[in-house]
Scaffold this motif. Structure first.
Motif, PDB file in Angstrom:
ATOM      1  N   LEU A  90      37.339  14.250 -20.036  1.00 38.16           N
ATOM      2  CA  LEU A  90      35.901  13.985 -20.078  1.00 38.16           C
ATOM      3  C   LEU A  90      35.564  12.936 -19.026  1.00 38.16           C
ATOM      4  CD1 LEU A  90      33.091  14.141 -21.420  1.00 38.16           C
ATOM      5  CD2 LEU A  90      33.894  12.384 -23.039  1.00 38.16           C
ATOM      6  N   VAL A  91      34.560  13.238 -18.222  1.00 37.47           N
ATOM      7  CA  VAL A  91      34.174  12.319 -17.156  1.00 37.47           C
ATOM      8  C   VAL A  91      32.660  12.360 -17.011  1.00 37.47           C
ATOM      9  CG1 VAL A  91      34.447  14.059 -15.336  1.00 37.47           C
ATOM     10  CG2 VAL A  91      34.682  11.630 -14.774  1.00 37.47           C
ATOM     11  N   GLN A  92      32.098  11.274 -16.567  1.00 37.12           N
ATOM     12  CA  GLN A  92      30.658  11.242 -16.328  1.00 37.12           C
ATOM     13  C   GLN A  92      30.332  11.906 -14.994  1.00 37.12           C
ATOM     14  OE1 GLN A  92      29.477   7.081 -16.672  1.00 37.12           O
ATOM     15  NE2 GLN A  92      28.778   7.451 -18.767  1.00 37.12           N
ATOM     16  N   ALA A  93      29.134  12.385 -14.897  1.00 39.79           N
ATOM     17  CA  ALA A  93      28.681  12.984 -13.640  1.00 39.79           C
ATOM     18  C   ALA A  93      28.861  11.977 -12.508  1.00 39.79           C
ATOM     19  CB  ALA A  93      27.218  13.395 -13.756  1.00 39.79           C
ATOM     20  N   GLY A  94      29.370  12.482 -11.385  1.00 39.84           N
ATOM     21  CA  GLY A  94      29.663  11.625 -10.250  1.00 39.84           C
ATOM     22  C   GLY A  94      31.096  11.133 -10.207  1.00 39.84           C
ATOM     23  N   GLY A  95      31.801  11.335 -11.304  1.00 39.57           N
ATOM     24  CA  GLY A  95      33.181  10.880 -11.385  1.00 39.57           C
ATOM     25  C   GLY A  95      34.160  11.867 -10.770  1.00 39.57           C
ATOM     26  N   SER A  96      35.442  11.556 -10.932  1.00 40.83           N
ATOM     27  CA  SER A  96      36.506  12.364 -10.321  1.00 40.83           C
ATOM     28  C   SER A  96      37.594  12.674 -11.336  1.00 40.83           C
ATOM     29  CB  SER A  96      37.137  11.611  -9.148  1.00 40.83           C
ATOM     30  OG  SER A  96      36.202  11.351  -8.135  1.00 40.83           O
ATOM     31  N   LEU A  97      38.243  13.796 -11.114  1.00 38.29           N
ATOM     32  CA  LEU A  97      39.444  14.177 -11.852  1.00 38.29           C
ATOM     33  C   LEU A  97      40.392  14.863 -10.881  1.00 38.29           C
ATOM     34  CD1 LEU A  97      38.109  15.700 -15.223  1.00 38.29           C
ATOM     35  CD2 LEU A  97      39.438  13.601 -14.968  1.00 38.29           C
ATOM     36  N   ARG A  98      41.662  14.776 -11.196  1.00 44.28           N
ATOM     37  CA  ARG A  98      42.663  15.473 -10.391  1.00 44.28           C
ATOM     38  C   ARG A  98      43.471  16.376 -11.305  1.00 44.28           C
ATOM     39  NH1 ARG A  98      44.582  14.365  -5.265  1.00 44.28           N
ATOM     40  NH2 ARG A  98      46.586  15.341  -4.719  1.00 44.28           N
ATOM     41  N   LEU A  99      43.429  17.659 -11.052  1.00 44.61           N
ATOM     42  CA  LEU A  99      44.192  18.632 -11.822  1.00 44.61           C
ATOM     43  C   LEU A  99      45.495  18.949 -11.095  1.00 44.61           C
ATOM     44  CD1 LEU A  99      41.377  21.169 -12.819  1.00 44.61           C
ATOM     45  CD2 LEU A  99      42.024  19.003 -13.920  1.00 44.61           C
ATOM     46  N   SER A 100      46.532  19.221 -11.866  1.00 39.83           N
ATOM     47  CA  SER A 100      47.813  19.610 -11.291  1.00 39.83           C
ATOM     48  C   SER A 100      48.288  20.905 -11.918  1.00 39.83           C
ATOM     49  CB  SER A 100      48.859  18.516 -11.523  1.00 39.83           C
ATOM     50  OG  SER A 100      48.615  17.380 -10.721  1.00 39.83           O
ATOM     51  N   CYS A 101      48.921  21.727 -11.115  1.00 33.82           N
ATOM     52  CA  CYS A 101      49.497  22.983 -11.585  1.00 33.82           C
ATOM     53  C   CYS A 101      50.989  22.947 -11.294  1.00 33.82           C
ATOM     54  CB  CYS A 101      48.843  24.158 -10.877  1.00 33.82           C
ATOM     55  SG  CYS A 101      49.484  25.772 -11.369  1.00 33.82           S
ATOM     56  N   ALA A 102      51.786  23.015 -12.355  1.00 31.34           N
ATOM     57  CA  ALA A 102      53.235  23.022 -12.211  1.00 31.34           C
ATOM     58  C   ALA A 102      53.788  24.320 -12.760  1.00 31.34           C
ATOM     59  CB  ALA A 102      53.836  21.832 -12.960  1.00 31.34           C
ATOM     60  N   ALA A 103      54.977  24.673 -12.308  1.00 35.55           N
ATOM     61  CA  ALA A 103      55.600  25.916 -12.733  1.00 35.55           C
ATOM     62  C   ALA A 103      56.903  25.647 -13.475  1.00 35.55           C
ATOM     63  CB  ALA A 103      55.863  26.809 -11.532  1.00 35.55           C
ATOM     64  N   SER A 104      57.302  26.626 -14.268  1.00 33.62           N
ATOM     65  CA  SER A 104      58.554  26.506 -15.025  1.00 33.62           C
ATOM     66  C   SER A 104      59.766  26.580 -14.108  1.00 33.62           C
ATOM     67  CB  SER A 104      58.632  27.596 -16.080  1.00 33.62           C
ATOM     68  OG  SER A 104      58.514  28.879 -15.484  1.00 33.62           O
ATOM     69  N   GLN A 105      59.560  27.138 -12.915  1.00 28.58           N
ATOM     70  CA  GLN A 105      60.621  27.191 -11.919  1.00 28.58           C
ATOM     71  C   GLN A 105      60.177  26.389 -10.699  1.00 28.58           C
ATOM     72  OE1 GLN A 105      61.337  31.294 -10.998  1.00 28.58           O
ATOM     73  NE2 GLN A 105      61.700  31.883 -13.101  1.00 28.58           N
ATOM     74  N   ARG A 106      61.150  25.855  -9.991  1.00 30.10           N
ATOM     75  CA  ARG A 106      60.806  25.091  -8.797  1.00 30.10           C
ATOM     76  C   ARG A 106      60.235  26.030  -7.743  1.00 30.10           C
ATOM     77  NH1 ARG A 106      62.086  20.149  -8.021  1.00 30.10           N
ATOM     78  NH2 ARG A 106      62.089  20.416  -5.773  1.00 30.10           N
ATOM     79  N   GLY A 107      59.345  25.478  -6.917  1.00 29.94           N
ATOM     80  CA  GLY A 107      58.893  26.237  -5.759  1.00 29.94           C
ATOM     81  C   GLY A 107      57.483  26.766  -5.811  1.00 29.94           C
ATOM     82  N   ILE A 108      56.673  26.254  -6.748  1.00 29.05           N
ATOM     83  CA  ILE A 108      55.309  26.760  -6.788  1.00 29.05           C
ATOM     84  C   ILE A 108      54.575  26.477  -5.494  1.00 29.05           C
ATOM     85  CG2 ILE A 108      54.312  24.685  -7.837  1.00 29.05           C
ATOM     86  CD1 ILE A 108      52.393  26.569  -9.327  1.00 29.05           C
ATOM     87  N   ILE A 109      55.012  25.452  -4.786  1.00 32.11           N
ATOM     88  CA  ILE A 109      54.325  25.125  -3.534  1.00 32.11           C
ATOM     89  C   ILE A 109      54.483  26.243  -2.513  1.00 32.11           C
ATOM     90  CG2 ILE A 109      54.449  22.636  -3.855  1.00 32.11           C
ATOM     91  CD1 ILE A 109      56.827  22.649  -1.886  1.00 32.11           C
ATOM     92  N   HIS A 110      55.358  27.185  -2.764  1.00 35.71           N
ATOM     93  CA  HIS A 110      55.552  28.307  -1.854  1.00 35.71           C
ATOM     94  C   HIS A 110      54.848  29.577  -2.323  1.00 35.71           C
ATOM     95  CE1 HIS A 110      58.247  25.784   0.311  1.00 35.71           C
ATOM     96  NE2 HIS A 110      59.084  25.692  -0.698  1.00 35.71           N
TER      97      HIS A 110
END
Length: 123
Positions: free
Chosen positions: A10-30
């Motif tokens: 929950l954040v107020q309007a004008g604010g920031s959030l950073r979402l992350s996506c991780a995988a069960s196996q290494r290498g999602i960056i590929h």
């Protein structure tokens, strides 16, 4: 491959959030990865996408200049930095991935999905 999205809140309007996506196996960056969102009563929509080596990105018009998708090599995650959030950004955010070289724009093009993370922006 199982994906996990995190970082919502929950954040107020004008604010920031950073979402992350991780995988069960290494290498999602590929992988080619997309961040989607779905607000109550609305269809799931693509917010941003990045191709397998980070060379190309896509942003829907409503978030251009406010959101940034990135490959975080050290963390092995695909992140979505969301700045200047608006109440209309409120939704469940999902990350999706596919082993392909091309950007993907449709939900049906992605083979791997994670459970979403809720982003609520108060006015």
């Amino acid at each position: 491959v199982q994906l996990q999205a995190s970082g919502g809140g929950l954040v107020q309007a004008g604010g920031s959030l950073r979402l992350s996506c991780a995988a069960s196996q290494r290498g999602i960056i590929h992988y080619t990865v997309g961040w989607f969102r779905q607000a109550p009563g609305k269809e799931r929509e693509l917010v941003a996408a990045i191709d397998w080596n980070g060379g190309r990105t896509y942003y829907r018009n409503a978030v251009k200049g406010r959101f940034t998708i990135s490959r975080e090599v050290a963390k092995d995650t695909i992140d979505l930095q969301m700045n200047r959030l608006k109440p209309e950004d409120t939704a469940v955010y999902y990350c999706a991935a596919d082993l392909d070289y091309e950007l993907k724009y449709r939900a049906s093009d992605y083979n791997y999905w994670g459970r979403g993370t809720l982003v609520t922006v108060s006015s």
